[in-house]
Design a protein around this motif. Sequence first.
Motif, PDB file in Angstrom:
ATOM      1  N   ILE A 143       0.359  18.354  43.507  1.00 26.98           N
ATOM      2  CA  ILE A 143      -0.820  18.114  44.364  1.00 26.98           C
ATOM      3  C   ILE A 143      -1.088  19.327  45.256  1.00 26.98           C
ATOM      4  N   LEU A 144      -0.018  19.945  45.691  1.00 30.02           N
ATOM      5  CA  LEU A 144      -0.178  21.084  46.607  1.00 30.02           C
ATOM      6  C   LEU A 144      -0.464  22.385  45.859  1.00 30.02           C
ATOM      7  N   GLU A 145      -0.487  22.270  44.530  1.00 27.80           N
ATOM      8  CA  GLU A 145      -0.757  23.440  43.673  1.00 27.80           C
ATOM      9  C   GLU A 145       0.214  24.598  43.933  1.00 27.80           C
ATOM     10  N   VAL A 146       1.497  24.237  44.047  1.00 26.16           N
ATOM     11  CA  VAL A 146       2.524  25.285  44.152  1.00 26.16           C
ATOM     12  C   VAL A 146       3.612  24.984  43.128  1.00 26.16           C
ATOM     13  N   LYS A 147       4.466  25.975  42.869  1.00 26.05           N
ATOM     14  CA  LYS A 147       5.573  25.738  41.945  1.00 26.05           C
ATOM     15  C   LYS A 147       6.720  25.105  42.731  1.00 26.05           C
ATOM     16  N   VAL A 148       7.519  24.287  42.068  1.00 22.25           N
ATOM     17  CA  VAL A 148       8.654  23.650  42.749  1.00 22.25           C
ATOM     18  C   VAL A 148       9.552  24.723  43.365  1.00 22.25           C
ATOM     19  N   SER A 149       9.685  25.838  42.631  1.00 32.61           N
ATOM     20  CA  SER A 149      10.572  26.899  43.123  1.00 32.61           C
ATOM     21  C   SER A 149      10.043  27.548  44.398  1.00 32.61           C
ATOM     22  N   GLU A 150       8.759  27.348  44.663  1.00 36.78           N
ATOM     23  CA  GLU A 150       8.187  27.972  45.868  1.00 36.78           C
ATOM     24  C   GLU A 150       8.337  27.093  47.110  1.00 36.78           C
ATOM     25  N   GLY A 225      15.238  24.160  51.212  1.00 31.33           N
ATOM     26  CA  GLY A 225      14.450  23.390  52.183  1.00 31.33           C
ATOM     27  C   GLY A 225      14.950  21.955  52.269  1.00 31.33           C
ATOM     28  N   VAL A 226      15.258  21.393  51.126  1.00 25.32           N
ATOM     29  CA  VAL A 226      15.760  20.010  51.101  1.00 25.32           C
ATOM     30  C   VAL A 226      17.168  19.975  51.704  1.00 25.32           C
ATOM     31  N   VAL A 227      17.974  20.977  51.346  1.00 23.46           N
ATOM     32  CA  VAL A 227      19.354  21.011  51.853  1.00 23.46           C
ATOM     33  C   VAL A 227      19.334  21.076  53.380  1.00 23.46           C
ATOM     34  N   LYS A 228      18.447  21.926  53.905  1.00 26.22           N
ATOM     35  CA  LYS A 228      18.368  22.091  55.359  1.00 26.22           C
ATOM     36  C   LYS A 228      17.919  20.773  56.008  1.00 26.22           C
ATOM     37  N   ALA A 229      16.900  20.173  55.425  1.00 31.17           N
ATOM     38  CA  ALA A 229      16.406  18.902  55.976  1.00 31.17           C
ATOM     39  C   ALA A 229      17.501  17.839  55.931  1.00 31.17           C
ATOM     40  N   MET A 230      18.282  17.868  54.881  1.00 36.43           N
ATOM     41  CA  MET A 230      19.369  16.889  54.726  1.00 36.43           C
ATOM     42  C   MET A 230      20.453  17.134  55.785  1.00 36.43           C
TER      43      MET A 230
END
Lengths: 266, 415
Positions: A143-150, A225-230
């Motif tokens: 939806i955000l038109e970005v790659k998962v890696s980004e 990003g997910v690791v940090k949020a976790m």
Amino acid sequence: MSAIYTMGIDIGSTASKSVILKDGKEIVSKAVIDVGAGTSGPKRVIEEVTKEAGLSREEISFILATGYGRNSLLEWADHQMSELSCHAKGANYLFPNVRTVIDIGGQDAKVLKVGPNGVLSNFVMNDKCAAGTGRFLDVMAKILEVKVSELEGLSAQSTEDVSISSTCTVFAESEVISQLAKGVHKNDIIKGIHRSVAGRVGGLAKRVGIEDDLVMTGGVALNGGVVKAMEEALNHEIKTSPLTQYAGAIGAALFAYKKYEGVNKK
Amino acid sequence: MSEAINKPAEEKKAAKYVLREVVEREVYQAAWDAKKRGEPVGWSSSKFPSEITEALGLNLVYPENQAAAIGAKHGGERMCEHAEAMGFDNDICAYARINLAYAAGHEAEEKPMPQPDFVLCCNNICNCMTKWYENLARMHNIPLIMIDVPYANTKEPDQNKIDYIRGQFDDAIKQLEKIAGRKMDMEKFEEACSNANRAAKAWLKVCSYLQYTPAPFAGFDLFNHMADIVTARAKKATALAFEQLADELEENVKTGKSTWKYDENHRIMFEGIPCWPQLGKLFKPLKERGINTTAVVYAPAFGFEYNNMDELMAAYCKAPNSVCIEKGVEWRETICKENNVDGILVHYNRSCKPWSGYMPEMERRFRKDLGVAVAGFDGDQADPRNFSEEQYNTRVEGLFEVMQANKAAKEGGNK
Ligand code: SF4
């Protein structure tokens, strides 16, 4: 004595991973193909990992398959096991003191309690919906038109807190669209998405109880990003490894070695 | 030789067939016959004091049992969709949705039953029941007889609660006397109570045989026999059939036989109502790994004994999903210990909110108090849309692997 090679294959819902181990210790080759169960991924990953090691099927003493698509490899593999045990074992290879593993895969999120030697001693998994899984991030990236890696890099640039309150993929999709329509910055939305995943999976982790070392495995752990949020959600340090995506395959190869030893001792 | 000697002895039917026939003949066929004779037929919630209707000679059929049967025969999704189109939300219990669709005239060849002339609801099980039965009464414009059992927040019901229920019980008798057109015969009531007690006693005996290792039967068998204890517990034929089943199992214990045809590598408790549409899928990974279900919460919950009116009221206060959590934990942990389980499989039943709602805490307690392997999975008792076979298999496999690891640790080696 000649070397013993064992192979672990982890067929997930979105990626196929494989590792070849020498004498149950050293990783001699690894491969990942970005498509999983029901695709050409399993076949291709086997071809690639054997080619990289310069080995043929006959030279591999034992093959163990794991992951959601493990059944499709029934003819190929000598044995199969759940990804739960394999991730626990693989995490133990990467971090010998591991006691808790958070593994977020394409369609499952799980928290594992691990005993000495990487023995799985308990686990909790997500419910049937895709909330808090890799699939959730895939949909959001689209939806955000970005790659998962980004996602990681963009969320690091976030300057404002935006909360994505829905954990349901479908509802979160409309929530994100309406945030975009309101002009909220993409980077802030992405950070909100990461926090949403962390909240959901963090809740699971709290249910089994967290012990040191806490390790994150699975493809999603590549997204810092997910690791940090976790880490923020759990208020706890999380260890990851560049080999994180291979944790299941490494565990499978280690179990393959154990099985081989067991069979040959008899 | 005389003729009599030459005649082959008539083979005695196995209890499982006798039990199935009791439900068909004495519950469903009897209700159709009553309807034909122009007598009123009632629909009842599963834990309503049917001793009253039995004494009054009124016939009852059971929506929950019907919905489970429709679910098991794969009609659940179709009926749920009808109900959803009528405005009943997808979040409502699938039993309720299936039955409301049937009440509205959507046919279910899987398990037809006569439409109701009155409805009986005891909300000891859950509060969804209340609205479900109110809707039935409104749809058919028929009397609703309700016994309200407040949620149990103490381990045992106190006298106030018993008195409160007793008042409604007396009132229900008066209303039912009007419907039946006759006074209640106390002798018949006592007979019905005695049958119910006898059936319960035999049923609990049946359940208790799972304590033996290896078990003389497959724990999933209990689910098949539940129809009788739910729908026909006040009938003499039920008591007799359960006594026969208990005898058969006692014989199995003596001879070392079992209806469980696989290895018994591990023993687990199954928490919750099974997913009726996916019984085969539930069973498959268990039998493949030699995991027998030797404790079931749902089954013994319908075997309650009582000696007098107050105890009868108290017995109707309890249901596995609506007792206070401390009682619920105690109840389950006791059968886990008695039946020697080394793992627990928890069904998060998306239909049954009260049951699923307190499961995360229950699950935490199991891990903490019993130290056994526990795995939870998402499913539904009658709506197949809420179950994913792959996810279930992974969870069972994980449960198995933890049980294996625990066993290996106990045996002293790290195999
Ligand atoms: S299954 Fe649960 S929600 Fe449905 S009627 Fe029974 S107790 Fe109530």
